[in-house]
Design a protein around this motif. Structure first.
Motif, mmCIF file in Angstrom:
data_model
loop_
_atom_site.group_PDB
_atom_site.id
_atom_site.type_symbol
_atom_site.label_atom_id
_atom_site.label_comp_id
_atom_site.label_asym_id
_atom_site.label_seq_id
_atom_site.Cartn_x
_atom_site.Cartn_y
_atom_site.Cartn_z
ATOM 1 N N SER A 1 0.853 -1.185 0.000
ATOM 2 C CA SER A 1 0.000 0.000 0.000
ATOM 3 C C SER A 1 0.887 1.231 0.000
ATOM 4 O O SER A 1 1.734 1.400 0.883
ATOM 5 C CB SER A 1 -0.907 0.001 1.236
ATOM 6 N N GLN A 2 0.709 2.090 -1.000
ATOM 7 C CA GLN A 2 1.541 3.296 -1.139
ATOM 8 C C GLN A 2 0.667 4.524 -1.264
ATOM 9 O O GLN A 2 -0.336 4.527 -1.978
ATOM 10 C CB GLN A 2 2.445 3.178 -2.368
ATOM 11 N N TYR A 3 1.064 5.578 -0.562
ATOM 12 C CA TYR A 3 0.352 6.852 -0.660
ATOM 13 C C TYR A 3 1.374 7.951 -0.895
ATOM 14 O O TYR A 3 2.289 8.161 -0.089
ATOM 15 C CB TYR A 3 -0.428 7.121 0.624
ATOM 16 N N ASP A 4 1.222 8.642 -2.045
ATOM 17 C CA ASP A 4 2.074 9.776 -2.389
ATOM 18 C C ASP A 4 1.294 11.067 -2.172
ATOM 19 O O ASP A 4 0.105 11.141 -2.516
ATOM 20 C CB ASP A 4 2.525 9.697 -3.850
ATOM 21 N N THR A 5 1.944 12.066 -1.624
ATOM 22 C CA THR A 5 1.276 13.341 -1.403
ATOM 23 C C THR A 5 2.163 14.489 -1.855
ATOM 24 O O THR A 5 3.391 14.397 -1.822
ATOM 25 C CB THR A 5 0.933 13.545 0.086
ATOM 26 N N SER A 6 1.510 15.554 -2.269
ATOM 27 C CA SER A 6 2.193 16.800 -2.608
ATOM 28 C C SER A 6 1.416 17.924 -1.939
ATOM 29 O O SER A 6 0.247 18.157 -2.264
ATOM 30 C CB SER A 6 2.234 17.000 -4.127
ATOM 31 N N ILE A 7 2.054 18.592 -0.978
ATOM 32 C CA ILE A 7 1.361 19.620 -0.205
ATOM 33 C C ILE A 7 2.081 20.948 -0.386
ATOM 34 O O ILE A 7 3.224 21.116 0.055
ATOM 35 C CB ILE A 7 1.303 19.245 1.285
ATOM 36 N N PRO A 8 1.430 21.917 -1.045
ATOM 37 C CA PRO A 8 2.042 23.243 -1.215
ATOM 38 C C PRO A 8 2.254 23.927 0.134
ATOM 39 O O PRO A 8 1.502 23.707 1.094
ATOM 40 C CB PRO A 8 1.023 24.001 -2.066
ATOM 41 N N GLY A 9 3.262 24.776 0.197
ATOM 42 C CA GLY A 9 3.624 25.443 1.437
ATOM 43 C C GLY A 9 2.566 26.380 1.982
ATOM 44 O O GLY A 9 2.661 26.801 3.139
ATOM 45 N N TYR A 10 1.560 26.725 1.167
ATOM 46 C CA TYR A 10 0.477 27.566 1.670
ATOM 47 C C TYR A 10 -0.267 26.879 2.819
ATOM 48 O O TYR A 10 -0.834 27.531 3.684
ATOM 49 C CB TYR A 10 -0.519 27.886 0.555
ATOM 50 N N TRP A 11 -0.296 25.541 2.756
ATOM 51 C CA TRP A 11 -1.059 24.779 3.741
ATOM 52 C C TRP A 11 -0.108 24.018 4.664
ATOM 53 O O TRP A 11 0.811 23.334 4.208
ATOM 54 C CB TRP A 11 -2.001 23.787 3.053
#
Length: 654
Positions: A180-190
């Motif tokens: 099970s793999q989860y990739d995330t990309s979270i901008p610095g605004y949040w």
């Protein structure tokens, strides 16, 4: 068979066995191993397994919405696993008309038929959408042509305008998961609080910073790119003595902490406990209600108001609220909190009843504070930072003569200082509106135990009879009081079932006060014994404390949470007179759990014409870590063996 053929046979056998477990857990692609493998040796009880699943969440640079892509590959091992071909997607919508949507739904079923791969695709007409409630929509579909041995794949994308609800990811379900793999990309605004739940370790936990991944007008943001992977995750199978499985399912969750606009202005979403303390102090439902003054003379008898002993006065006030107001079984503690309506209707929610108790005690000079908590079925509250939506219950803490009591007046059968079993959920938040709030332990003050003392005689007709006296305390007393008052006939029937093959009569109890911390009873018991070839086989333990071993799993990865420490004690004095002789007695037994966290003792001995039997079981912890599971399983097995198979062999004297 010659040597060459034997080597070839063994090689083919090895390759066949290897192929049986040759799942492709490295990608979404289906291989021949996925189709031909029809077993899962690590868990022979599994009806299906997740071979591979992948999630990817990111903010789309074109419309700035959150996209979550999901891919999943599942092997159906047998007919009991067919339910895993039913897929349910939960979508959120708010009151302003904004909503999440699911798109790009693709599903395929593959079966191996006669050496060929048969492919059946999900049709758009078989995807259904349902308005579940005002804030949730469900998307449902079932993969077609499911058989034992099928491999199903499906994928979809969720588009969301709600960045405060960054999508979490569950690594564990009720079937095993290989990868099970989860990739995330979270901008610095949040900026989010990221919480890994369930206690399982990540096989991969990588993060890096990607520069200028999102541009908004003249501003831009860097992104935190993360990859989380778990491998060989066992199925989560719910068993007795658990709070709620949501406390232990391996998953990752997000709570928005702050949002920073392109111009640098910050908006805070997660507050500090200091902020929450201030809010609750002025809250119209809880804060203001807790500070309302109350006229004791409108509620209490003069003798209660005049009572000089602070403990007796507090107990009388508790009893007054407990017996005069009824809980409507609603938990919602932040809405519709109206003590005025409770007084008028004589019925109300948890907050209304316990706030009335708080205010009456406070007016009577008792030092009291409110305690917010989450019940066992509601899950553990977040302890690192305040999330008020985690809480669904309120209690009252009272300090009297330097002793601390937790009080709940929602139930007639609770004793003073006893909280409901549903509230035994480790920790609660004590609010002190003059100082800061703090965490407290939610532990029972009183011991929970059951004591059975039997005086029995064996007559010339092989009938064993006599008197049984019992005393129960804590939650055993609570359960018995409630069961007896609700239906005396059903209670008596349960007693007879507990005393196998026995007749129970002349039941007497001391239950005059529902809220008494003890429950005492006595009754007559008669047990007919059979004589076989002149021998009489007497089971000295005439009651069944446990009907079965509650621990049946191959492995349990979450704690065994009884809620409270527990004791069972049984003693019997059996007079066999001069007309019988003992031929054999059961062996004495004593064993304990590691670190003296539980003990079991069984003894029997003959003294003149009497047989004395003693059995004692203690659980010295309320919560046992998963490492104790095998020991508890064996512990219960031995208890059942002694309980059900101990025999005294006697014969009539010549």
């Amino acid at each position: 068979m010659n040597k060459a053929l034997l080597v070839l046979f063994l090689l083919c056998t090895f390759l066949h066995i290897f192929a049986q477990e040759n799942y492709n857990a490295d990608s979404f692609n289906i291989t021949s191993g996925d189709l031909t493998t029809n077993t899962f040796k690590k868990d022979s009880t599994a009806n299906a397994i997740v071979i591979y699943e992948y999630g990817n969440s990111y903010v789309d640079k074109n419309d700035f919405k959150l996209r979550t892509e999901v891919k999943r590959k599942i092997k159906i091992l047998n007919q009991e696993g067919f339910d895993h071909a039913n897929v349910l997607i939960h979508l959120y919508k708010n009151d302003s008309g904004r909503y999440e949507k699911a798109s790009e739904i693709i599903g395929t079923t593959r079966n191996q038929v006669g050496g060929q791969v048969e492919t059946t695709k999900l049709k758009e007409a078989h995807i259904f959408r349902e308005e579940y409630d005002e804030n949730h929509t469900l998307v449902k579909f079932t993969l077609p042509n499911i058989k034992a041995g099928s491999v199903i794949t499906y994928s979809y994308t969720i588009t969301s305008p709600f960045m405060f609800k960054y999508h979490g990811w569950a690594f564990q379900s009720d079937i095993p998961t290989l990868y099970s793999q989860y990739d995330t990309s979270i901008p610095g605004y949040w900026d989010y609080h990221i919480k890994l739940v369930g206690g399982k370790k990540l096989a991969i936990n990588d993060s890096e910073l990607k520069k200028t991944c999102l541009e908004v007008g003249r501003g831009s943001a860097d992104c935190a790119i993360s990859t989380y992977v778990m491998k060989d995750v066992p199925a989560f199978i719910e068993e007795d003595f658990i709070t709620t499985k949501q406390n232990y399912l391996a998953r990752i969750e997000y709570e928005l902490k702050t949002f920073t606009q392109a111009d640098g202005v910050k908006q805070h979403y997660t507050k500090s406990w200091k902020d929450v303390d201030k809010e609750l102090r002025t809250d119209k439902d809880i804060g203001k209600q807790l500070k309302k003054s109350i006229d004791l003379e409108e509620f209490l008898a003069p003798e209660i108001i005049a009572e000089n002993d602070p403990l007796k006065k507090a107990q009388a006030i508790f009893s007054y609220v407990q017996t005069n107001y009824t809980w409507n079984e609603e938990y919602d503690i932040f809405n519709d909190v109206a003590v005025k309506d409770l007084i008028k209707n004589k019925s109300g929610n948890v907050s209304s009843i316990n706030i009335l108790l708080h205010n009456l005690l406070n007016e009577a000079g008792v030092k009291v504070k409110p305690v917010l908590l989450s019940t066992r079925n509601n899950g553990f509250p977040t302890m690192l930072y305040p999330v008020l939506s985690d809480y669904n219950y309120i209690l009252v803490q009272a300090i009297i003569n330097d002793k601390t009591y937790l009080l709940d007046a929602t139930d007639d059968y609770l004793s003073f200082g006893q909280i409901p079993y549903r509230c035994l959920n480790h920790h609660g938040r004590l609010f002190d509106f003059k100082n800061e709030s703090k965490w407290i332990d939610l532990k029972p003050n009183n011991q929970t135990a059951s004591y059975y003392m039997a005086e029995l005689s064996l007559d010339d007709n092989n009938a064993l009879s006599g008197q049984v006296r019992t005393k129960k305390t804590g939650y055993h007393a609570y359960d018995s009081k409630k069961a007896y008052r609700n239906d005396e006939n059903a209670y008596l029937k349960d007693l007879e079932e507990m005393h196998l093959n026995s007749e129970v009569s002349d039941l007497e109890t001391d239950l005059e006060d529902h809220s008494s911390p003890e429950f005492k009873e006595s009754y007559h018991i008669k047990h007919e014994l059979e004589s076989i070839a002149g021998n009489i086989y007497l089971s000295p333990i005439l009651m069944q404390f446990f009907s079965e071993n509650p621990f049946k799993l191959q492995e349990r990865t979450y704690p065994i949470d009884f809620g409270y420490k527990d004791t069972y004690f049984y003693s019997a004095n059996i007079n066999i007179g001069s007309g019988y002789a003992v031929k054999s007695m059961p062996e004495d037994m004593a064993f304990q759990l590691p670190n003296n966290t539980g003990t079991f003792v069984f003894t029997s001995k003959q003294v003149n014409n009497a047989i004395n039997v003693m059995l004692k079981i203690t659980f010295n912890k309320s919560i046992y870590e998963p490492e104790y599971y095998e020991y508890l399983k064996e512990f219960m097995s031995k208890i059942l063996e002694v309980q059900n198979n101990s025999t005294i062999l006697i014969t009539k004297s010549s």
